[in-house]
Design a protein around this motif. Structure first.
Motif, PDB file in Angstrom:
ATOM      1  N   SER A   1       9.985  10.630  -3.806  1.00  0.00           N
ATOM      2  CA  SER A   1      10.272   9.215  -3.556  1.00  0.00           C
ATOM      3  C   SER A   1       9.394   8.731  -2.415  1.00  0.00           C
ATOM      4  N   PHE A   2       9.282   7.397  -2.301  1.00  0.00           N
ATOM      5  CA  PHE A   2       8.432   6.804  -1.267  1.00  0.00           C
ATOM      6  C   PHE A   2       9.244   6.508  -0.005  1.00  0.00           C
ATOM      7  N   ARG A   3       8.629   6.777   1.158  1.00  0.00           N
ATOM      8  CA  ARG A   3       9.248   6.410   2.427  1.00  0.00           C
ATOM      9  C   ARG A   3       9.097   4.910   2.648  1.00  0.00           C
ATOM     10  N   PRO A   4      10.191   4.204   2.840  1.00  0.00           N
ATOM     11  CA  PRO A   4      10.085   2.749   2.981  1.00  0.00           C
ATOM     12  C   PRO A   4       9.435   2.316   4.281  1.00  0.00           C
TER      13      PRO A   4
ATOM     14  N   LEU B   1       0.856  -1.184   0.000  1.00  0.00           N
ATOM     15  CA  LEU B   1       0.000   0.000   0.000  1.00  0.00           C
ATOM     16  C   LEU B   1       0.893   1.235   0.000  1.00  0.00           C
ATOM     17  N   LEU B   2       0.754   2.060  -1.036  1.00  0.00           N
ATOM     18  CA  LEU B   2       1.539   3.278  -1.182  1.00  0.00           C
ATOM     19  C   LEU B   2       0.600   4.475  -1.243  1.00  0.00           C
ATOM     20  N   HIS B   3       1.048   5.596  -0.684  1.00  0.00           N
ATOM     21  CA  HIS B   3       0.188   6.783  -0.573  1.00  0.00           C
ATOM     22  C   HIS B   3       0.767   7.914  -1.417  1.00  0.00           C
ATOM     23  N   THR B   4       0.018   8.369  -2.419  1.00  0.00           N
ATOM     24  CA  THR B   4       0.459   9.518  -3.200  1.00  0.00           C
ATOM     25  C   THR B   4      -0.197  10.812  -2.724  1.00  0.00           C
ATOM     26  N   ILE B   5      -1.282  10.725  -1.964  1.00  0.00           N
ATOM     27  CA  ILE B   5      -1.898  11.908  -1.359  1.00  0.00           C
ATOM     28  C   ILE B   5      -1.204  12.164  -0.026  1.00  0.00           C
TER      29      ILE B   5
ATOM     30  N   ASP C   1       8.000  10.677  10.649  1.00  0.00           N
ATOM     31  CA  ASP C   1       9.343  10.165  10.427  1.00  0.00           C
ATOM     32  C   ASP C   1       9.405   8.706  10.892  1.00  0.00           C
ATOM     33  N   ARG C   2      10.500   8.052  10.572  1.00  0.00           N
ATOM     34  CA  ARG C   2      10.619   6.620  10.866  1.00  0.00           C
ATOM     35  C   ARG C   2      10.371   6.303  12.335  1.00  0.00           C
ATOM     36  N   SER C   3      10.897   7.129  13.248  1.00  0.00           N
ATOM     37  CA  SER C   3      10.784   6.834  14.676  1.00  0.00           C
ATOM     38  C   SER C   3       9.358   6.997  15.201  1.00  0.00           C
ATOM     39  N   GLU C   4       8.489   7.695  14.462  1.00  0.00           N
ATOM     40  CA  GLU C   4       7.102   7.921  14.898  1.00  0.00           C
ATOM     41  C   GLU C   4       6.142   6.837  14.423  1.00  0.00           C
ATOM     42  N   VAL C   5       6.597   5.981  13.527  1.00  0.00           N
ATOM     43  CA  VAL C   5       5.717   4.975  12.926  1.00  0.00           C
ATOM     44  C   VAL C   5       5.724   3.717  13.779  1.00  0.00           C
ATOM     45  N   LYS C   6       4.534   3.214  14.088  1.00  0.00           N
ATOM     46  CA  LYS C   6       4.380   2.068  14.989  1.00  0.00           C
ATOM     47  C   LYS C   6       3.895   0.819  14.258  1.00  0.00           C
ATOM     48  N   CYS C   7       4.063   0.785  12.937  1.00  0.00           N
ATOM     49  CA  CYS C   7       3.633  -0.372  12.162  1.00  0.00           C
ATOM     50  C   CYS C   7       4.730  -0.771  11.195  1.00  0.00           C
ATOM     51  N   SER C   8       4.568  -1.941  10.615  1.00  0.00           N
ATOM     52  CA  SER C   8       5.599  -2.500   9.745  1.00  0.00           C
ATOM     53  C   SER C   8       5.070  -2.654   8.338  1.00  0.00           C
ATOM     54  N   MET C   9       5.821  -2.186   7.357  1.00  0.00           N
ATOM     55  CA  MET C   9       5.434  -2.356   5.958  1.00  0.00           C
ATOM     56  C   MET C   9       5.566  -3.807   5.512  1.00  0.00           C
ATOM     57  N   SER C  10       6.378  -4.572   6.191  1.00  0.00           N
ATOM     58  CA  SER C  10       6.630  -5.934   5.726  1.00  0.00           C
ATOM     59  C   SER C  10       5.484  -6.882   6.053  1.00  0.00           C
TER      60      SER C  10
ATOM     61  N   HIS D   1      16.919  17.750   8.209  1.00  0.00           N
ATOM     62  CA  HIS D   1      16.703  16.326   8.454  1.00  0.00           C
ATOM     63  C   HIS D   1      17.926  15.580   7.953  1.00  0.00           C
ATOM     64  N   PRO D   2      18.344  14.501   8.637  1.00  0.00           N
ATOM     65  CA  PRO D   2      19.562  13.798   8.220  1.00  0.00           C
ATOM     66  C   PRO D   2      19.465  13.136   6.856  1.00  0.00           C
ATOM     67  N   TYR D   3      18.251  12.849   6.365  1.00  0.00           N
ATOM     68  CA  TYR D   3      18.122  12.203   5.054  1.00  0.00           C
ATOM     69  C   TYR D   3      17.541  13.154   4.012  1.00  0.00           C
ATOM     70  N   SER D   4      16.353  13.679   4.268  1.00  0.00           N
ATOM     71  CA  SER D   4      15.688  14.578   3.327  1.00  0.00           C
ATOM     72  C   SER D   4      14.873  15.584   4.112  1.00  0.00           C
ATOM     73  N   THR D   5      14.966  16.862   3.747  1.00  0.00           N
ATOM     74  CA  THR D   5      14.158  17.867   4.442  1.00  0.00           C
ATOM     75  C   THR D   5      12.667  17.614   4.238  1.00  0.00           C
ATOM     76  N   MET D   6      12.288  16.889   3.180  1.00  0.00           N
ATOM     77  CA  MET D   6      10.878  16.549   3.002  1.00  0.00           C
ATOM     78  C   MET D   6      10.381  15.619   4.104  1.00  0.00           C
ATOM     79  N   ASP D   7      11.311  14.947   4.801  1.00  0.00           N
ATOM     80  CA  ASP D   7      10.913  14.088   5.911  1.00  0.00           C
ATOM     81  C   ASP D   7      10.648  14.867   7.191  1.00  0.00           C
ATOM     82  N   THR D   8      10.753  16.208   7.142  1.00  0.00           N
ATOM     83  CA  THR D   8      10.267  17.035   8.252  1.00  0.00           C
ATOM     84  C   THR D   8       8.750  17.207   8.174  1.00  0.00           C
ATOM     85  N   LEU D   9       8.140  16.711   7.112  1.00  0.00           N
ATOM     86  CA  LEU D   9       6.687  16.792   6.933  1.00  0.00           C
ATOM     87  C   LEU D   9       6.088  15.407   7.115  1.00  0.00           C
ATOM     88  N   GLY D  10       5.203  15.255   8.082  1.00  0.00           N
ATOM     89  CA  GLY D  10       4.571  13.970   8.311  1.00  0.00           C
ATOM     90  C   GLY D  10       5.361  13.106   9.267  1.00  0.00           C
TER      91      GLY D  10
END
Length: 405
Positions: free
Chosen positions: A348-351, A155-159, A390-399, A379-388
């Motif tokens: 690009s998509f956030r993994p 599941l990928l989100h473009t919006i 970040d990896r440390s805030e996500v509590k679910c797994s894409m796998s 941001h250490p990777y992309s300044t676009m990752d200051t929006l929404g």
């Protein structure tokens, strides 16, 4: 015959350069093109009574952008033996939508663009046949939980999520030192979710709510706004009125009617959005013109997100030279994937949650005011990752698509 714009010609030149020496273009051989099918799946929601003069959404909202994306893909695909095709299915019945998706995948297809509410979207992805064999692009649903608590493989989100939109807005407000806010919230569930996102952004970037108000009635303000809104917005001094009113029941009447002469931002006034008809930079004018010529109206953010879904798919298929679901999905989440999308940055998509990184325009009704991320937010990777999220805030797994303990 499809008219080739300067953008199309540039795209074609780039792809011809990628071809191996000695490759024969499919258009020259007359061979039958390989069809890459995409199902546009839309749940029709019952119309709700409106309390303001909000314009009705076009009947082809979203799917119009997907059709333009299909045409853009085919400008290149026809030269390499491929053709993108879109099927649409719309229903108010969630069971019919799930059945249509299952039939689409059972017929050997792999790609779906979803215009679905959260319960229907999650139910679809819980079906084993779809979970294991489909790549789904969410082009309309901004629910933060889909990015933070209910990530799903494939599941990928473009919006953009609500969190991305409120982070983008908050960055600009803090940059302007408009740090003290009055929050006005509507009665709908989406209003509460947007208000929650604003509260998260305030904590993240240093905003302060001096007071908050919830509109408690369903009265029509078209004749009484000048009397009711000033009284409703009386509060201690504030820099901005932030409004969380996604349907537009009260927010449309806040500008120029507040007790203190202050700007209005949020879902009305100064808004953060994935796309706006007034964007012209970075070649966007030609995208706007092509959409307008095709559909005789302006391109909305839902159209743009659906266009992004088709273009991301087209980019992945062309770069990998394969329509295989696993190959395409792995490439989309890899560091090699970059999508040019008329925003001045490669997307690009956030993994970690499948969200498409993208700059967020900040607009008033008839012009672009700014674009976030704002200068100075690092941001250490992309300044676009200051929006929404970040990896440390996500509590679910894409796998595996479940909440982590």
């Amino acid at each position: 015959m499809t008219k080739l714009t300067p953008c199309h010609l540039l795209m074609l030149l780039c792809w011809i350069c990628l071809l191996r020496p000695g490759t024969v273009l499919a258009a020259e051989t007359g061979t039958e093109a390989e069809v890459i099918g995409v199902l546009y799946l839309r749940q029709q929601m019952p119309p709700k009574p409106v309390l303001s003069n909000v314009r009705a959404a076009p009947d082809n909202l979203g799917v119009a952008g997907a059709l333009l994306g299909r045409d853009d893909n085919n400008t290149i695909a026809r030269f390499i033996g491929q053709r993108f095709a879109i099927e649409t299915f719309a229903s108010a019945d969630a069971d019919q939508l799930l059945a249509a998706a299952s039939q689409w995948i059972a017929a050997g297809n792999s790609f779906i663009v979803a215009d679905l509410p959260t319960p229907t979207l999650l139910s679809m992805l819980q079906q084993p046949a779809l979970r294991d064999r489909a790549v789904v692009f969410n082009a309309t649903n901004k629910d933060d939980q889909l990015r933070q608590l209910h990530c799903q493989a494939h599941l990928l989100h473009t919006i953009p999520s609500r969190a991305m939109l409120t982070d983008a807005l908050t960055q600009l407000l803090i940059k302007k030192r408009w740090q003290n806010w009055l929050l006005v919230t509507g009665l709908q569930p989406g209003d509460q979710l947007y208000a929650t996102a604003l509260q998260r952004s305030a904590k993240r970037f240093g905003g302060k709510f001096v007071d908050s108000r919830q509109w408690q009635t369903e009265s029509d303000l078209r004749r009484s706004a000048q009397q009711e809104i000033p009284r409703f917005t009386q509060a201690r001094d504030y820099d901005v009125v932030l409004v969380a009113d996604e349907p537009g029941d009260i927010g449309e009447y806040l500008p120029y009617n507040t007790w203190l002469p202050r700007p209005v931002a949020g879902t009305q006034g100064l808004t953060a959005t994935a796309w706006h008809w007034s964007i012209e930079q970075w070649g966007a004018a030609q995208l706007q013109n092509r959409f307008r010529d095709l559909h005789q109206r302006e391109m909305a953010e839902t159209d743009y997100a659906a266009w992004l879904a088709l273009r991301a798919l087209g980019e992945a298929v062309t770069r990998t030279r394969s329509p295989d679901r696993t190959t395409v999905y792995d490439y989309l989440l890899s560091e090699n994937f970059q999508l040019s999308a008329f925003k001045g940055r490669a997307l690009s998509f956030r993994p970690w949650n499948g969200q498409l990184r993208q700059p967020i325009p900040l607009v008033q009704p008839n012009a672009v005011v700014s674009q976030s991320p704002q200068d100075g937010y690092l941001h250490p990777y992309s300044t676009m990752d200051t929006l929404g999220f970040d990896r440390s805030e996500v509590k679910c797994s894409m796998s595996v698509g479940h909440t982590e303990s």
